[in-house]
Design a protein around this motif. Structure first.
Motif, PDB file in Angstrom:
ATOM      1  N   LEU A  94       0.765  -1.450  -0.479  1.00 62.39           N
ATOM      2  CA  LEU A  94      -0.728  -0.469  -0.209  1.00 62.39           C
ATOM      3  C   LEU A  94       0.931   1.750  -0.434  1.00 62.39           C
ATOM      4  O   LEU A  94       0.722   2.474  -0.452  1.00 62.39           O
ATOM      5  CB  LEU A  94      -0.705  -0.019   0.950  1.00 62.39           C
ATOM      6  N   PHE A  95       1.654   1.073   0.835  1.00 64.61           N
ATOM      7  CA  PHE A  95       2.634   2.114   0.940  1.00 64.61           C
ATOM      8  C   PHE A  95       3.811   2.096  -0.670  1.00 64.61           C
ATOM      9  O   PHE A  95       3.664   3.670  -0.899  1.00 64.61           O
ATOM     10  CB  PHE A  95       3.462   2.137   1.825  1.00 64.61           C
ATOM     11  N   HIS A  96       3.587   1.430  -1.473  1.00 64.64           N
ATOM     12  CA  HIS A  96       4.243   1.452  -2.944  1.00 64.64           C
ATOM     13  C   HIS A  96       3.814   2.268  -3.899  1.00 64.64           C
ATOM     14  O   HIS A  96       4.351   3.018  -4.074  1.00 64.64           O
ATOM     15  CB  HIS A  96       4.533   0.450  -2.940  1.00 64.64           C
ATOM     16  N   ILE A  97       2.077   1.867  -3.637  1.00 69.72           N
ATOM     17  CA  ILE A  97       1.521   1.886  -4.065  1.00 69.72           C
ATOM     18  C   ILE A  97       1.025   3.868  -3.694  1.00 69.72           C
ATOM     19  O   ILE A  97       0.602   3.802  -5.308  1.00 69.72           O
ATOM     20  CB  ILE A  97       0.010   1.533  -4.321  1.00 69.72           C
ATOM     21  N   PHE A  98       0.957   3.906  -2.839  1.00 72.15           N
ATOM     22  CA  PHE A  98       0.647   5.810  -2.755  1.00 72.15           C
ATOM     23  C   PHE A  98       2.340   5.950  -2.906  1.00 72.15           C
ATOM     24  O   PHE A  98       1.893   8.092  -3.540  1.00 72.15           O
ATOM     25  CB  PHE A  98       0.806   5.958  -1.013  1.00 72.15           C
ATOM     26  N   TYR A  99       2.783   5.736  -2.918  1.00 70.13           N
ATOM     27  CA  TYR A  99       4.502   6.566  -3.227  1.00 70.13           C
ATOM     28  C   TYR A  99       4.763   6.551  -4.643  1.00 70.13           C
ATOM     29  O   TYR A  99       5.243   7.708  -5.113  1.00 70.13           O
ATOM     30  CB  TYR A  99       5.795   6.645  -2.161  1.00 70.13           C
ATOM     31  N   ALA A 100       4.575   5.614  -5.603  1.00 72.63           N
ATOM     32  CA  ALA A 100       5.064   5.517  -7.145  1.00 72.63           C
ATOM     33  C   ALA A 100       3.656   5.885  -7.363  1.00 72.63           C
ATOM     34  O   ALA A 100       4.269   5.929  -8.675  1.00 72.63           O
ATOM     35  CB  ALA A 100       5.556   3.893  -7.369  1.00 72.63           C
ATOM     36  N   ASP A 110      -2.571   9.873  -8.623  1.00 72.84           N
ATOM     37  CA  ASP A 110      -3.307   8.736  -9.914  1.00 72.84           C
ATOM     38  C   ASP A 110      -4.712   8.513  -8.331  1.00 72.84           C
ATOM     39  O   ASP A 110      -4.292   8.490  -7.330  1.00 72.84           O
ATOM     40  CB  ASP A 110      -2.637   7.501 -10.295  1.00 72.84           C
ATOM     41  N   VAL A 111      -5.376   7.776  -9.294  1.00 75.03           N
ATOM     42  CA  VAL A 111      -6.840   7.172  -8.779  1.00 75.03           C
ATOM     43  C   VAL A 111      -6.141   6.230  -7.212  1.00 75.03           C
ATOM     44  O   VAL A 111      -7.084   5.786  -6.516  1.00 75.03           O
ATOM     45  CB  VAL A 111      -7.287   6.964  -9.575  1.00 75.03           C
ATOM     46  N   LEU A 112      -5.366   5.473  -7.925  1.00 76.44           N
ATOM     47  CA  LEU A 112      -4.909   4.465  -7.304  1.00 76.44           C
ATOM     48  C   LEU A 112      -4.141   5.143  -5.612  1.00 76.44           C
ATOM     49  O   LEU A 112      -4.447   4.696  -4.342  1.00 76.44           O
ATOM     50  CB  LEU A 112      -3.768   3.460  -7.539  1.00 76.44           C
ATOM     51  N   GLN A 113      -3.934   5.737  -5.854  1.00 80.51           N
ATOM     52  CA  GLN A 113      -2.795   6.524  -4.956  1.00 80.51           C
ATOM     53  C   GLN A 113      -3.646   7.231  -3.170  1.00 80.51           C
ATOM     54  O   GLN A 113      -3.916   6.605  -2.478  1.00 80.51           O
ATOM     55  CB  GLN A 113      -2.433   7.879  -4.842  1.00 80.51           C
ATOM     56  N   ALA A 114      -5.123   7.760  -3.896  1.00 78.06           N
ATOM     57  CA  ALA A 114      -6.344   8.024  -3.524  1.00 78.06           C
ATOM     58  C   ALA A 114      -7.212   6.659  -2.398  1.00 78.06           C
ATOM     59  O   ALA A 114      -7.107   6.794  -1.487  1.00 78.06           O
ATOM     60  CB  ALA A 114      -7.324   8.581  -4.134  1.00 78.06           C
ATOM     61  N   TYR A 115      -6.774   5.130  -3.287  1.00 77.61           N
ATOM     62  CA  TYR A 115      -7.440   4.164  -2.360  1.00 77.61           C
ATOM     63  C   TYR A 115      -6.991   3.860  -1.637  1.00 77.61           C
ATOM     64  O   TYR A 115      -6.885   3.340  -0.729  1.00 77.61           O
ATOM     65  CB  TYR A 115      -8.039   3.788  -3.521  1.00 77.61           C
ATOM     66  N   SER A 116      -5.154   3.848  -2.303  1.00 73.13           N
ATOM     67  CA  SER A 116      -4.044   3.343  -0.887  1.00 73.13           C
ATOM     68  C   SER A 116      -4.453   4.123   0.153  1.00 73.13           C
ATOM     69  O   SER A 116      -4.253   3.815   0.992  1.00 73.13           O
ATOM     70  CB  SER A 116      -3.077   3.161  -1.301  1.00 73.13           C
ATOM     71  N   ALA A 117      -4.622   5.594   0.354  1.00 70.97           N
ATOM     72  CA  ALA A 117      -4.834   5.804   1.363  1.00 70.97           C
ATOM     73  C   ALA A 117      -5.458   5.491   2.157  1.00 70.97           C
ATOM     74  O   ALA A 117      -5.695   6.409   3.115  1.00 70.97           O
ATOM     75  CB  ALA A 117      -4.111   7.619   0.564  1.00 70.97           C
ATOM     76  N   GLN A 118      -6.640   5.648   1.464  1.00 67.36           N
ATOM     77  CA  GLN A 118      -8.036   4.857   2.153  1.00 67.36           C
ATOM     78  C   GLN A 118      -8.160   3.716   2.583  1.00 67.36           C
ATOM     79  O   GLN A 118      -8.567   4.267   3.704  1.00 67.36           O
ATOM     80  CB  GLN A 118      -9.352   5.592   1.105  1.00 67.36           C
ATOM     81  N   GLU A 119      -7.207   3.180   1.906  1.00 67.76           N
ATOM     82  CA  GLU A 119      -7.535   1.810   2.809  1.00 67.76           C
ATOM     83  C   GLU A 119      -6.504   1.852   4.357  1.00 67.76           C
ATOM     84  O   GLU A 119      -6.345   1.619   4.894  1.00 67.76           O
ATOM     85  CB  GLU A 119      -6.629   0.591   1.921  1.00 67.76           C
ATOM     86  N   LEU A 120      -5.263   2.736   4.032  1.00 64.60           N
ATOM     87  CA  LEU A 120      -4.623   2.483   4.614  1.00 64.60           C
ATOM     88  C   LEU A 120      -5.166   3.686   6.384  1.00 64.60           C
ATOM     89  O   LEU A 120      -4.580   3.058   7.251  1.00 64.60           O
ATOM     90  CB  LEU A 120      -3.327   3.245   4.530  1.00 64.60           C
ATOM     91  N   TYR A 121      -6.035   4.576   5.771  1.00 65.88           N
ATOM     92  CA  TYR A 121      -7.100   5.004   7.109  1.00 65.88           C
ATOM     93  C   TYR A 121      -7.503   4.505   7.747  1.00 65.88           C
ATOM     94  O   TYR A 121      -7.984   4.154   8.787  1.00 65.88           O
ATOM     95  CB  TYR A 121      -7.467   6.333   6.608  1.00 65.88           C
ATOM     96  N   ALA A 122      -8.244   2.893   7.013  1.00 59.76           N
ATOM     97  CA  ALA A 122      -9.001   2.266   7.665  1.00 59.76           C
ATOM     98  C   ALA A 122      -8.142   1.115   8.307  1.00 59.76           C
ATOM     99  O   ALA A 122      -8.977   1.210   9.569  1.00 59.76           O
ATOM    100  CB  ALA A 122      -9.464   1.346   6.059  1.00 59.76           C
ATOM    101  N   ARG A 123      -6.644   2.030   7.845  1.00 60.38           N
ATOM    102  CA  ARG A 123      -5.988   0.816   9.212  1.00 60.38           C
ATOM    103  C   ARG A 123      -5.300   0.910  10.022  1.00 60.38           C
ATOM    104  O   ARG A 123      -4.363   0.862  10.759  1.00 60.38           O
ATOM    105  CB  ARG A 123      -4.937  -0.393   8.197  1.00 60.38           C
ATOM    106  N   GLN A 124      -5.596   2.591  10.613  1.00 62.49           N
ATOM    107  CA  GLN A 124      -5.595   3.576  11.750  1.00 62.49           C
ATOM    108  C   GLN A 124      -4.582   4.005  11.449  1.00 62.49           C
ATOM    109  O   GLN A 124      -3.925   4.305  12.480  1.00 62.49           O
ATOM    110  CB  GLN A 124      -4.723   2.682  12.674  1.00 62.49           C
TER     111      GLN A 124
END
Length: 215
Positions: free
Chosen positions: A132-138, A142-156
């Motif tokens: 998830l961090f790789h998707i966010f920084y790489a 991109d829309v996947l960056q936003a969705y990866s951030a949303q998933e990271l927030y779901a994991r606190q």
């Protein structure tokens, strides 16, 4: 006087001192430090690698030296230097009997024809944290960056705007609250050693991270 003591203390010639039995180091009446046999100045003139050695190349008397020094005539290899097209399209190598083709002969493996499955946002919940961090920084902007951030927030995990880092409260029992951050240099989680007040004031709220679509 000489510089230093005799070599090995065996009574030989001392360092820097002239040796009466040798012509090395003796002054040359012509003003150069050459030996009667030629020395450095003589080697610069004579020999295959001296100035006189260039005469055989200039006179083109040795074909091997001509090829090494001057190279080969490209027109003798079948190349048209006046052509407007690129030469690499037809020239294979100096040792090839036939010109090369524009498209090399090869067989593409079947795995290259397979289309990878499209990445769906529902797959993010199954990814590891490092992915998830790789998707966010790489994938910036991109829309996947936003969705990866949303998933990271779901994991606190929470993102700090000024520090550009992801933080999470540590699960280790401690009298004072501690935070863990993800270090992008070492690509691992580490315990934050700075003041806690600098973290809580710069974290993005969860509503600012949720993906929203316009109506």
């Amino acid at each position: 006087g000489s510089v230093g003591t005799p070599l090995g203390g065996m009574g030989g010639p001392s360092l820097g001192g002239p040796n009466p039995g040798s012509s090395l180091g003796a002054p040359n009446p012509n003003g150069s430090n050459t030996t009667p046999g030629g020395g450095a100045d003589g080697a610069a003139l004579s020999g295959d690698y001296g100035l006189l050695g260039l005469l055989s190349v200039i006179r083109m008397s040795d074909p091997d030296k001509n090829t090494l020094s001057l190279g080969s005539d490209l027109t003798s290899l079948g190349l048209n230097l006046n052509s407007s097209e690129s030469l690499y399209n037809n020239f294979a190598s100096p040792w090839a009997d036939k010109p090369t083709t524009r498209e090399p002969q090869y067989q593409l493996p079947m795995c290259y024809y397979m289309q990878p499955p499209a990445l769906k946002t529902g797959h993010l919940s199954k990814f590891q944290l490092e992915t998830l961090f790789h998707i966010f920084y790489a994938l910036p902007r991109d829309v996947l960056q936003a969705y990866s951030a949303q998933e990271l927030y779901a994991r606190q995990w929470r993102y700090h705007v000024e520090l550009k880092l992801w933080f999470r409260r540590s699960d280790e029992p401690s009298p004072n609250p501690q935070f863990v951050y993800f270090d992008t240099n070492s690509w691992e989680r580490r315990l934050f050693q700075g003041p806690i007040s600098n973290i809580t004031s710069g974290l993005l709220h969860e509503d600012q991270v949720k993906v929203k679509f316009g109506s």
